[in-house]
Design a protein around this motif. Sequence first.
Motif, PDB file in Angstrom:
ATOM      1  N   GLU A   6     105.598  34.579 112.825  1.00  0.00           N
ATOM      2  CA  GLU A   6     105.247  35.158 111.825  1.00  0.00           C
ATOM      3  C   GLU A   6     105.390  36.552 112.734  1.00  0.00           C
TER       4      GLU A   6
ATOM      5  N   GLY B 183     104.786  42.159 103.743  1.00  0.00           N
ATOM      6  CA  GLY B 183     104.164  40.496 102.912  1.00  0.00           C
ATOM      7  C   GLY B 183     102.937  40.000 103.965  1.00  0.00           C
ATOM      8  N   PHE B 184     102.866  40.418 104.292  1.00  0.00           N
ATOM      9  CA  PHE B 184     101.849  39.433 105.424  1.00  0.00           C
ATOM     10  C   PHE B 184     100.263  39.613 104.669  1.00  0.00           C
ATOM     11  N   ALA B 185      99.485  38.266 104.904  1.00  0.00           N
ATOM     12  CA  ALA B 185      98.574  38.356 104.267  1.00  0.00           C
ATOM     13  C   ALA B 185      97.452  38.121 105.065  1.00  0.00           C
ATOM     14  N   LYS B 186      97.108  38.575 106.398  1.00  0.00           N
ATOM     15  CA  LYS B 186      96.543  38.534 107.430  1.00  0.00           C
ATOM     16  C   LYS B 186      96.526  40.013 107.772  1.00  0.00           C
ATOM     17  N   HIS B 187      95.445  40.483 108.520  1.00  0.00           N
ATOM     18  CA  HIS B 187      94.994  41.705 108.667  1.00  0.00           C
ATOM     19  C   HIS B 187      95.453  42.083 110.403  1.00  0.00           C
TER      20      HIS B 187
ATOM     21  N   LEU C 272     102.663  45.498 105.373  1.00  0.00           N
ATOM     22  CA  LEU C 272     102.337  45.511 104.423  1.00  0.00           C
ATOM     23  C   LEU C 272     103.467  45.519 103.291  1.00  0.00           C
TER      24      LEU C 272
END
Length: 301
Positions: A117, A229-233, A226
């Motif tokens: 990531e 497509g990262f789900a984490k903040h 964004l």
Amino acid sequence: MDIRGQIDAWLARLANERKASPHTIEAYRRDLAKLLRYMQTQQLPSFDALIPHRMRGFIAAEHRGGLSPKSLQRLLSSCRSLFRQLTREGLLTHDPLAGVHGPKVHRKLPQVLDVDEATALVEGEGGEALNLRDRAMLELFYSSGLRLSELIGLCWMDLDLEAGEVRVLGKGRKTRIVPVGRHAMAALCAWGEFEGREPNSPVFRGRHGAPISPRAVQARMKTLALRQGFAKHVHPHLLRHTFASHMLESSGDLRAVQELLGHADIATTQIYTHLDFQHLAKVYDAAHPRAKKRGVERSEK
């Protein structure tokens, strides 16, 4: 000098002699304003009138008013710092906080990115000016574990691109030298060739040649995350946490990580040992034939 004047004098001393940041001074001022209000309510004319029993009542009242355990601990720390200074100056004859403790703080573990990531985030895509700048910023965050304030305060003269080092001004206006990895070096060189390397010029400029603002960096990182497509903040401190976690996981050298991060207290760095244990526990649960049930139990907690 009245109690408000004593507080103002102490804050001025912190700013002028200890070079505390405006953010730190303002945090102390907010905390001590709570103490002043309490003393006025209780009609206490001086700090000498404060005793541990009264301070326990003060902390309990703030707790009932909704102040979190973490904020209460900071409030106690602000009061202790003031009381120590007043004692050194002979303005306080006892410790009003003797035996007074705040509620235990449940320390939340910071979120981190895994290696894939982190790589996907910092490498980005494209070669346009904005992408060159973003790549250099993100690579430097992840390579060297800088704070946001440290990164935006950099000038080109702070970077030694031949030695692979950067000089940063950290908390308490303390300077430290931090290594810069080869990928970050390459990204900075590419950005420098495009931007120019005037020694006194900010490495990352915003409008009118001033250093880029913290909000601009935060907004840009959010946009990039964004887009991928990262789900984490995703935020600047996330890469600092990620740097620390990956360094400790690979080296096991807590003291070295403390120095790299610029932590004054190793207890601050020790939170990353918990992250490392979580990683080891996951590996154990996935690999050990007698740990399958234990892994299920962990996931249910």
